[in-house]
Design an enzyme around this catalytic site. Structure first.
Site, short mmCIF file in Angstrom:
data_model
loop_
_atom_site.label_atom_id
_atom_site.label_comp_id
_atom_site.label_asym_id
_atom_site.label_seq_id
_atom_site.Cartn_x
_atom_site.Cartn_y
_atom_site.Cartn_z
N HIS A 94 0.72 -0.97 0.05
CA HIS A 94 0.07 0.11 -0.07
C HIS A 94 0.89 1.26 -0.04
O HIS A 94 0.45 2.37 -0.37
CB HIS A 94 -0.91 0.07 1.29
CG HIS A 94 -2.19 -0.78 1.15
ND1 HIS A 94 -3.46 -0.82 1.57
CD2 HIS A 94 -1.93 -2.28 0.42
CE1 HIS A 94 -4.09 -1.60 1.17
NE2 HIS A 94 -3.44 -2.44 0.50
N HIS A 262 -1.96 -12.20 -2.55
CA HIS A 262 -3.15 -13.08 -1.94
C HIS A 262 -2.83 -14.43 -1.39
O HIS A 262 -3.37 -15.21 -0.94
CB HIS A 262 -4.28 -13.15 -2.71
CG HIS A 262 -5.16 -11.69 -2.72
ND1 HIS A 262 -6.08 -11.24 -3.71
CD2 HIS A 262 -4.77 -10.64 -2.02
CE1 HIS A 262 -6.46 -10.04 -3.36
NE2 HIS A 262 -5.67 -9.44 -2.41
#
EC number: 1.11.1.21
Length: 719
Positions: A94, A262
């Site tokens: 992020h 993920h």
């Protein structure tokens, strides 16, 4: 007596921020974008050199401490499955993922995730915990490693500790000490406001407003629950493709990053999200900068609520493996909701052994999940083809992901010459905009003599050098004169570069470069300096424009045409040119470009005034050429702009005429970016300095200094 009403200390509605002129006059030009990151706010002092400090860093010791941190679970914020890898990867991701190609802003290069608004974005919930977990290491190594570098290194180490062979890592990101308020993240005043606010047509992802990349205010990428929170994997796929393209990623890189991100860690939504307290910037003082604190119920471990989505994507969330594709393809998936109410997908009839274990109790098996973005990886035809290849070839998937992760985390660092450390990859990558080394030794005097005798005008020399250098963006350190890509596609055909004039100049300068053994890049810059010297001489000043050889010439083979397309200038206040009409004013466009070029307001003032009188306007326009001595580097632009014997009046769209008060005759024409230097109180104060009778020489010297700064902006070997 009501003492509160008469408090002498400014606060609340009476704070200094609320008294800025733009509060009262919202249409006033706000120059704050040019005053960001003043050296006075840096606690390390003006003489601190991070690149020098890095030489003292024991990289091996730091990496060992980082590896140890991954499994050193803390009671105040325990690690899922005893491993902080997922949390650290999300923090690094992020931090880097806010980068966008459109203006080069965002990204991990400054450590801006520590400050608002990023530290309080809904998508960054609980990443404040990751940074606090890193604090003991930052405290130990001090100024020898920046927060910006440390946050990205944490992601790399996390992947390595879980089994991925990473592509490499580079130090060199210096910290900022103030929020980057110059970055436009969207016009919304509400977190996660409906996407319609930033799309002209939500069914067409390409209509996302420029320069934005994320689908909502407060998100890094797309809404994991679907477009506007409504599940539709195919529609989500279209928005993923647009968003990741604006992050410089192709389809294969997009699938690799989605799957690789993920493969490890989990999402957190096993509770009531309304129990979470305010974000860091809105939290009470006793929280000491931490946000989203839940003081009502248990809020750590299996009971953590972050995104509201709950569960891991794979069976072994602390191991780099092919588990993501294994589950995604093995099972049918159905739409359901997390305990926090978020939309997510769960497998139908999953075998018990394919379930991940609970983060706190390995005897308990839990349900894995997928988001709408994950389902897009098998429902979109192109994404599915890539996913199938990754499923069938784990080594290939690992390699593509490692390279994409490196690109994601280093995209805004600029050219490879800025990379520092033992793990910098030897391979030159096209997205790094490689430039061969130049020759720092050639007969500069002989080259100048040939340029002076070439027959090229001052305007042609200066305009070509300016166009070559003006592409530089301090946001991601791309563009600039080094490499002479102005002679290559796509730059050679850009309307803003006046291809006909450019080709004429290059046809003269390229043979000169070959004759003296210099790069074309050096000769273009040197020629611009010759033009400035001739203009100064015409104004009565003999000066020498400083010149530092050493630029190289890029090749077409090492120039990504599509990637460079985003650098195309669509406006240039300094050459008084607008390609199209825009929603914002020309002067606001000028400030944006000026900030990207790293110029201050005084530097912008002297450059624009000088460029006008030299006669460098696009297409030879006379707007703003407020002088009778065009081609001479005089202060006439400012003298005439501030002359009260002259009066301005509108004469069309973005066009104004100046009349002589005594006889009413039209003397000059100008545009908004010319007149703003007389109308804006701050810019006028600079203009008045250069209009003074005693500032003629100062004007020339200040122009030359600002000019050289622009020409050398991408010379990282000098800066």
């Amino acid at each position: 007596m009501d003492s509160a009403a008469k408090c002498p200390v400014p606060h609340g509605a009476n704070s200094t921020a609320s008294q800025v002129p733009t509060k009262w006059w919202p249409k006033a030009l706000n120059l704050d974008i040019l005053h960001q990151h003043d050296t006075k706010i840096n606690p390390l002092g003006q003489d601190f050199d991070y690149r020098e400090e890095l030489k003292k860093l024991d990289v091996d010791a730091l990496k060992k401490d980082m590896h140890d941190l991954m499994k050193d679970s803390q009671a105040w914020w325990p690690a899922d499955w005893g491993h902080y890898g997922g949390l650290m990867i999300r923090m690094a991701w992020h931090s880097a993922g806010s980068y966008r190609t459109t203006d080069g802003r965002g990204g991990a290069g400054t450590g801006n995730q520590r400050f608002a608004p990023l530290n309080s974005w809904p998508d960054n919930a609980n990443l404040d915990k990751a940074r606090r977990l890193l604090w003991p290491i930052k405290k130990k190594y001090g100024n020898k490693v920046s927060w910006a570098d440390l946050m990205i290194l944490a992601g790399n180490i996390a992947y390595e500790s879980m089994g991925l062979k990473t592509f490499g890592f580079a130090f060199g990101r210096a910290d900022i000490w103030h929020p980057e308020t110059d970055i436009y993240w969207g016009s919304e005043t509400q977190w996660l406001a409906p996407s319609e606010n930033r799309y002209r047509n939500l069914d067409d992802a390409s209509t996302l407003d420029s320069p934005l990349a994320a689908t909502h205010m407060g998100l890094i990428y797309v809404n994991p629950e679907g477009v506007n929170g409504k599940s539709d994997p195919l529609k989500t796929a279209a928005h993923i493709r647009e968003t990741f393209a604006r992050m410089a990623m192709n389809d294969e890189e997009t699938v690799a990053l989605t799957a690789g991100g993920h493969t490890v860690g989990k999402a957190h939504g096993n509770g009531d999200a309304s129990n979470n307290g305010p974000e860091p910037e809105g939290a009470d003082i006793v929280e000491q900068g931490l946000g989203w604190q839940n003081h009502k119920t248990r809020s750590v471990g299996r009971d953590t609520v972050t995104s509201g989505i709950e569960g891991a994507w794979t069976t072994n969330p602390t191991k780099w493996d092919n588990g993501y594709f294994y589950l995604l393809f093995k099972y049918q998936w159905e739409l359901t909701h997390s305990p926090a109410g978020a939309s997510q997908w769960q497998p139908i009839g999953i075998a018990e052994e394919d379930k991940p274990v609970d983060v706190e109790d390995s005897s308990i098996r839990t349900m894995p999940m997928m988001t709408d973005a994950d389902m897009a990886m098998i429902m979109d035809p192109e994404y599915r083809k890539i996913s199938e290849r990754f499923r069938d070839d784990q080594d290939y998937f690992s390699e593509v992901f490692a390279r994409a992760w490196f690109k994601l985390t280093h995209r805004d660092m600029g050219p490879k010459v800025r990379y520092i450390g033992p793990d910098v990859p030897a391979e030159d990558l096209i997205w790094q905009d490689p430039i061969p080394a130049g020759s720092p030794k050639f007969d500069v005097a002989a080259a100048k003599a040939k340029i002076e005798a070439s027959g090229l005008s001052v305007s042609e020399l200066v305009s070509t050098a300016w166009d070559s250098a003006r592409t530089f963006r301090g946001s991601d350190l791309r563009g600039g004169a080094n490499g002479a890509r102005i002679r290559l596609e796509p730059q050679r055909s850009w309307v803003g570069n006046e291809p006909e004039r450019l080709n004429k100049v290059l046809a003269v300068l390229e043979p000169i470069a070959a004759e003296v053994g210099a790069s074309v890049a050096d000769i273009i810059v040197l020629a611009g300096g010759v033009g400035v010297e001739k203009a100064a001489k015409a104004a009565g000043f003999n000066i020498e424009v400083p010149f530092a050889p050493g630029r190289g010439d890029a090749t077409q083979e090492h120039t990504d045409v599509e990637s460079f397309a985003v650098l195309e200038p669509l406006h240039d206040a300094y050459r008084n040119w607008l390609k199209d009409d825009y929603a914002v004013t020309p002067e606001e466009l000028m400030l944006d470009r000026t900030q990207l070029m790293g110029l201050t307001a005084p530097e912008a003032t002297v450059l624009l005034g000088g460029m006008r009188v030299i006669g460098t306007n696009h297409g030879g326009s006379k707007h703003g050429v407020l002088t009778e001595r065009e081609g001479a580097l005089t202060n006439d632009f400012f003298v005439n702009l501030t002359d009260m014997n002259l009066v301005w009046e509108p004469a069309g769209e973005n066009l104004y005429k100046m009349r002589d008060r005594s006889n009413g005759q039209v003397k000059y024409s100008a545009t908004r970016v010319d007149l703003v230097f007389g109308s804006n109180s701050i810019l006028r104060s600079y203009a008045e300095v250069y209009a003074q009778d005693d500032s003629k020489e100062k004007f020339v010297h200040d122009f030359v200094a600002a000019w050289v700064k622009v020409m050398n902006s991408d010379r990282f070997d000098l800066n």
